[in-house]
Design a protein around this motif. Structure first.
Motif, mmCIF file in Angstrom:
data_model
loop_
_atom_site.group_PDB
_atom_site.id
_atom_site.type_symbol
_atom_site.label_atom_id
_atom_site.label_comp_id
_atom_site.label_asym_id
_atom_site.label_seq_id
_atom_site.Cartn_x
_atom_site.Cartn_y
_atom_site.Cartn_z
ATOM 1 N N ILE A 1 41.970 43.844 34.607
ATOM 2 C CA ILE A 1 43.044 42.874 34.369
ATOM 3 C C ILE A 1 43.635 43.012 32.967
ATOM 4 O O ILE A 1 44.440 42.193 32.542
ATOM 5 C CB ILE A 1 42.565 41.421 34.607
ATOM 6 C CG1 ILE A 1 41.425 41.037 33.672
ATOM 7 C CG2 ILE A 1 42.180 41.211 36.054
ATOM 8 C CD1 ILE A 1 41.042 39.578 33.731
ATOM 9 N N GLY A 2 43.209 44.076 32.262
ATOM 10 C CA GLY A 2 43.811 44.360 30.968
ATOM 11 C C GLY A 2 43.198 43.623 29.799
ATOM 12 O O GLY A 2 43.852 43.431 28.777
ATOM 13 N N LYS A 3 41.974 43.201 29.927
ATOM 14 C CA LYS A 3 41.298 42.484 28.838
ATOM 15 C C LYS A 3 40.176 43.360 28.274
ATOM 16 O O LYS A 3 38.993 43.070 28.387
ATOM 17 C CB LYS A 3 40.713 41.158 29.340
ATOM 18 C CG LYS A 3 41.724 40.218 29.946
ATOM 19 C CD LYS A 3 42.649 39.690 28.882
ATOM 20 C CE LYS A 3 43.616 38.696 29.497
ATOM 21 N NZ LYS A 3 44.556 38.180 28.541
ATOM 22 N N GLY A 4 40.562 44.459 27.641
ATOM 23 C CA GLY A 4 39.594 45.413 27.108
ATOM 24 C C GLY A 4 38.723 44.857 26.003
ATOM 25 O O GLY A 4 37.571 45.229 25.866
ATOM 26 N N GLN A 5 39.275 43.951 25.191
ATOM 27 C CA GLN A 5 38.497 43.373 24.099
ATOM 28 C C GLN A 5 37.378 42.496 24.645
ATOM 29 O O GLN A 5 36.256 42.524 24.147
ATOM 30 C CB GLN A 5 39.391 42.564 23.177
ATOM 31 C CG GLN A 5 38.684 42.062 21.945
ATOM 32 C CD GLN A 5 39.629 41.352 20.996
ATOM 33 O OE1 GLN A 5 40.789 41.129 21.315
ATOM 34 N NE2 GLN A 5 39.122 40.990 19.829
ATOM 35 N N ILE A 6 37.664 41.738 25.688
ATOM 36 C CA ILE A 6 36.632 40.911 26.316
ATOM 37 C C ILE A 6 35.578 41.809 26.955
ATOM 38 O O ILE A 6 34.378 41.511 26.908
ATOM 39 C CB ILE A 6 37.259 39.946 27.335
ATOM 40 C CG1 ILE A 6 38.154 38.944 26.608
ATOM 41 C CG2 ILE A 6 36.186 39.218 28.132
ATOM 42 C CD1 ILE A 6 38.941 38.040 27.513
ATOM 43 N N SER A 7 36.001 42.914 27.530
ATOM 44 C CA SER A 7 35.071 43.873 28.117
ATOM 45 C C SER A 7 34.107 44.413 27.064
ATOM 46 O O SER A 7 32.912 44.535 27.314
ATOM 47 C CB SER A 7 35.854 45.011 28.760
ATOM 48 O OG SER A 7 34.990 45.993 29.261
ATOM 49 N N ALA A 8 34.618 44.717 25.899
ATOM 50 C CA ALA A 8 33.767 45.211 24.808
ATOM 51 C C ALA A 8 32.795 44.134 24.337
ATOM 52 O O ALA A 8 31.636 44.426 24.025
ATOM 53 C CB ALA A 8 34.619 45.684 23.649
ATOM 54 N N MET A 9 33.243 42.883 24.317
ATOM 55 C CA MET A 9 32.344 41.785 23.932
ATOM 56 C C MET A 9 31.234 41.604 24.963
ATOM 57 O O MET A 9 30.084 41.331 24.604
ATOM 58 C CB MET A 9 33.130 40.489 23.761
ATOM 59 C CG MET A 9 33.952 40.441 22.500
ATOM 60 S SD MET A 9 34.677 38.818 22.229
ATOM 61 C CE MET A 9 36.241 39.023 23.039
ATOM 62 N N ILE A 10 31.561 41.740 26.234
ATOM 63 C CA ILE A 10 30.551 41.632 27.294
ATOM 64 C C ILE A 10 29.524 42.749 27.141
ATOM 65 O O ILE A 10 28.317 42.524 27.257
ATOM 66 C CB ILE A 10 31.218 41.676 28.684
ATOM 67 C CG1 ILE A 10 32.021 40.404 28.926
ATOM 68 C CG2 ILE A 10 30.186 41.875 29.782
ATOM 69 C CD1 ILE A 10 32.893 40.441 30.164
ATOM 70 N N ARG A 11 30.001 43.960 26.882
ATOM 71 C CA ARG A 11 29.095 45.094 26.708
ATOM 72 C C ARG A 11 28.168 44.863 25.527
ATOM 73 O O ARG A 11 26.953 45.083 25.611
ATOM 74 C CB ARG A 11 29.903 46.372 26.506
ATOM 75 C CG ARG A 11 29.048 47.616 26.446
ATOM 76 C CD ARG A 11 29.854 48.892 26.261
ATOM 77 N NE ARG A 11 31.007 48.945 27.146
ATOM 78 C CZ ARG A 11 32.267 49.049 26.704
ATOM 79 N NH1 ARG A 11 32.531 49.079 25.417
ATOM 80 N NH2 ARG A 11 33.265 49.107 27.563
ATOM 81 N N THR A 12 28.707 44.393 24.411
ATOM 82 C CA THR A 12 27.899 44.148 23.222
ATOM 83 C C THR A 12 26.890 43.032 23.455
ATOM 84 O O THR A 12 25.717 43.151 23.085
ATOM 85 C CB THR A 12 28.804 43.797 22.027
ATOM 86 O OG1 THR A 12 29.740 44.854 21.834
ATOM 87 C CG2 THR A 12 28.000 43.588 20.769
ATOM 88 N N GLY A 13 27.327 41.956 24.081
ATOM 89 C CA GLY A 13 26.413 40.843 24.362
ATOM 90 C C GLY A 13 25.299 41.220 25.300
ATOM 91 O O GLY A 13 24.136 40.836 25.092
#
Length: 78
Positions: free
Chosen positions: A38-50
């Protein structure tokens, strides 16, 4: 059979961490896929880090517990 499974995979056992890591991996992968699509790459990176931090913490907690058990065993406290 149920008692053996509870001893191996019950709460506060090493097998429980395996189950948690698998569920964490699948959940974070799915969440990353959805947020990226859905185009939310920054949130994806936060999920990966968390999820990575949660995985490291869970492994360190079990390793600490097993080391304490090992050292208590070698000192004859068990």
């Amino acid at each position: 059979m149920g008692a053996a499974a509870a001893a191996a995979f019950g709460p506060s056992s090493p097998g429980f961490v395996i189950v948690v890591l698998v569920m964490l991996g699948v959940g974070s992968w799915l969440a990353e896929m959805i947020t990226t699509s859905i185009g939310k790459g920054q949130i994806s990176a936060m999920i990966r880090t968390g999820s990575l931090i949660a995985a490291i913490i869970s492994v360190v907690m079990v390793a600490w517990k097993l080391l304490n058990l090992f050292f208590n065993f070698t000192q004859g406290k068990l």
